[in-house]
Write a protein that holds these residues in place. Structure first.
Motif, PDB file in Angstrom:
ATOM      1  N   VAL A  75      22.029  42.011 -25.543  1.00  0.00           N
ATOM      2  CA  VAL A  75      22.829  41.107 -25.383  1.00  0.00           C
ATOM      3  C   VAL A  75      22.090  39.777 -25.866  1.00  0.00           C
ATOM      4  O   VAL A  75      21.051  39.523 -25.793  1.00  0.00           O
ATOM      5  N   GLY A  76      22.982  38.851 -26.376  1.00  0.00           N
ATOM      6  CA  GLY A  76      22.520  37.733 -26.835  1.00  0.00           C
ATOM      7  C   GLY A  76      23.442  36.470 -26.906  1.00  0.00           C
ATOM      8  O   GLY A  76      24.461  36.636 -26.374  1.00  0.00           O
ATOM      9  N   GLY A  77      22.718  35.348 -26.744  1.00  0.00           N
ATOM     10  CA  GLY A  77      23.638  34.159 -26.797  1.00  0.00           C
ATOM     11  C   GLY A  77      23.206  33.419 -28.127  1.00  0.00           C
ATOM     12  O   GLY A  77      23.321  34.030 -29.112  1.00  0.00           O
ATOM     13  N   GLU A  78      23.345  32.113 -28.047  1.00  0.00           N
ATOM     14  CA  GLU A  78      23.171  31.275 -29.177  1.00  0.00           C
ATOM     15  C   GLU A  78      21.637  31.457 -30.021  1.00  0.00           C
ATOM     16  O   GLU A  78      21.587  31.378 -31.074  1.00  0.00           O
ATOM     17  N   GLN A  79      20.627  31.345 -29.181  1.00  0.00           N
ATOM     18  CA  GLN A  79      19.465  31.273 -29.757  1.00  0.00           C
ATOM     19  C   GLN A  79      18.373  32.447 -29.217  1.00  0.00           C
ATOM     20  O   GLN A  79      17.405  32.783 -29.975  1.00  0.00           O
ATOM     21  N   GLN A  81       9.284  38.070 -31.679  1.00  0.00           N
ATOM     22  CA  GLN A  81       9.818  39.031 -30.852  1.00  0.00           C
ATOM     23  C   GLN A  81       8.766  39.228 -29.792  1.00  0.00           C
ATOM     24  O   GLN A  81       7.316  39.203 -30.153  1.00  0.00           O
ATOM     25  N   VAL A  82       8.994  39.353 -28.769  1.00  0.00           N
ATOM     26  CA  VAL A  82       8.251  39.723 -27.498  1.00  0.00           C
ATOM     27  C   VAL A  82       8.733  40.901 -26.982  1.00  0.00           C
ATOM     28  O   VAL A  82       9.794  41.212 -26.621  1.00  0.00           O
ATOM     29  N   PHE A 136      11.602  46.227 -22.715  1.00  0.00           N
ATOM     30  CA  PHE A 136      12.671  45.258 -23.019  1.00  0.00           C
ATOM     31  C   PHE A 136      11.989  44.279 -24.329  1.00  0.00           C
ATOM     32  O   PHE A 136      10.756  44.154 -24.349  1.00  0.00           O
ATOM     33  N   GLU A 137      12.867  43.882 -25.321  1.00  0.00           N
ATOM     34  CA  GLU A 137      12.431  42.970 -26.067  1.00  0.00           C
ATOM     35  C   GLU A 137      13.214  41.805 -26.311  1.00  0.00           C
ATOM     36  O   GLU A 137      14.368  41.793 -26.149  1.00  0.00           O
ATOM     37  N   ALA A 138      12.709  40.644 -26.582  1.00  0.00           N
ATOM     38  CA  ALA A 138      13.619  39.608 -26.771  1.00  0.00           C
ATOM     39  C   ALA A 138      13.157  38.907 -28.158  1.00  0.00           C
ATOM     40  O   ALA A 138      12.048  39.133 -28.501  1.00  0.00           O
ATOM     41  N   LEU A 186      18.210  39.681 -25.985  1.00  0.00           N
ATOM     42  CA  LEU A 186      17.435  40.602 -25.133  1.00  0.00           C
ATOM     43  C   LEU A 186      17.894  42.047 -25.334  1.00  0.00           C
ATOM     44  O   LEU A 186      19.364  42.360 -25.453  1.00  0.00           O
ATOM     45  N   CYS A 187      17.071  42.980 -25.764  1.00  0.00           N
ATOM     46  CA  CYS A 187      17.464  44.612 -25.823  1.00  0.00           C
ATOM     47  C   CYS A 187      16.545  45.471 -24.912  1.00  0.00           C
ATOM     48  O   CYS A 187      15.440  44.912 -24.428  1.00  0.00           O
TER      49      CYS A 187
END
Length: 133
Positions: A28-32, A56-57, A102-104, A35-36
């Motif tokens: 799921v993501g937004g403009e910036q 990537q975090v 989780f990764e961002a 998140l997986c």
């Protein structure tokens, strides 16, 4: 792309997307930021790579994974986190039970978005900062 502007989503009842052989994710993501929720099957190896377009975090939630980056090798377990800035090479090998994390990623790499209509919440920028590989 991402025409549903409601901020709410669920992964319940949504099959994970097969990103690669042995690698499954929800996104799921937004403009910036994206998140997986990611799952690697037992023993899955992801060869050395980098993300030139995104930072990537990762935050491990279950299982374990051996991560090699910048001359360091770490076995990561639930509660461990790592940050890979753009262009930082890393490789991963899932443990005997696999690994979940989780990764961002930012900016949003569109190659990690399984369904752009379902998985993106776009604002006035319309995803103009998203990146393609």
């Amino acid at each position: 792309m991402g025409s549903n502007t409601s901020p709410f989503r669920t992964w319940n009842g949504v099959d994970p997307h097969r990103q690669f052989d042995g690698v499954w994710l929800h996104a799921v993501g937004g403009e910036q930021v994206l998140l997986c929720r990611v799952r690697y099957e037992a023993g899955k190896e992801v060869v050395r790579h980098s993300h030139p377009e995104a930072e990537q975090v990762i935050a491990i939630t279950a299982g374990e994974v051996t991560v090699i980056s910048q001359g360091e090798t770490r076995t990561m377990r639930a509660g461990d986190v790592a940050v890979f800035n753009r262009n930082v090479e890393h490789e991963l090998v899932a443990g005997d039970e696999g690994v979940e994390f989780f990764e961002a990623l930012a900016p949003v790499p569109l190659d990690h978005v399984p369904d752009r209509e379902r998985d993106l919440v776009l604002g006035p920028d319309g995803g103009s900062g998203h990146v393609e590989r």
